[in-house]
Scaffold this motif. Sequence first.
Motif: not given
Length: 221
Positions: A169-178
């Motif tokens: 996954g990737v860690r974004e400002k909005e949260g973790d995205r798979a």
Amino acid sequence: MTRLLPFLTLALSALAPAQEAGRGDLSVRFLAERSPGDLGEVVLAADKARSEAFVLPTNHLSEPRVAPARSFSVRPVAKDVSIADVTLPENGKSFIVLLIPATKGGYTPVVISAEDPAFKPGDVYFYNHANKPVLGYVGTAKFLLAPAKGQTLRPTGAKPEKYFDVGFGVREKEGDRALSTTRWPVDDKIRSYVFFFVNPATKRLDFRAVDEFVPPEKPVP
């Protein structure tokens, strides 16, 4: 069972580094995260010494090359300029050099000891060439990588059916995205390299993996 990854995963029965390093030479294998189509063949250069020409592989590790010195450059045959300046550690004879595209052109080398007992068959080396933190798990072993960082992971927690649950996954400002969830078979004969990068075509974060077959150690007579 094969590893179900969205990008190409290949295994190479690499020649043992000892074949090239038997004379006490420095043995180096290369793997480029990507390569421009017009790069052509390259050589390893140090002072006036030049290696034989070869093509930088992106889908498997190169055959072992004898490094002309502990510090050398990688240069295209068609254009005698350095695209990577490599410095090997003072200790050791056999190395793997991952070539990561640099912002200003050329490559940034990441040197890994091929003899490192902490990087065993079955392990995975992750490198984050993306602009955001990436995270994931292989079985019950987890990792979190900031941009421009690498890490070796030893998978744990295999299922009774001899596979690992795998997720990235990737860690974004909005949260973790798979990014992906899949299964990998347990395989103690390969080491793997996983690159996370921003896909030039889609501008989105992607990844791809390359497997290296590690010949079993010969029993001591």
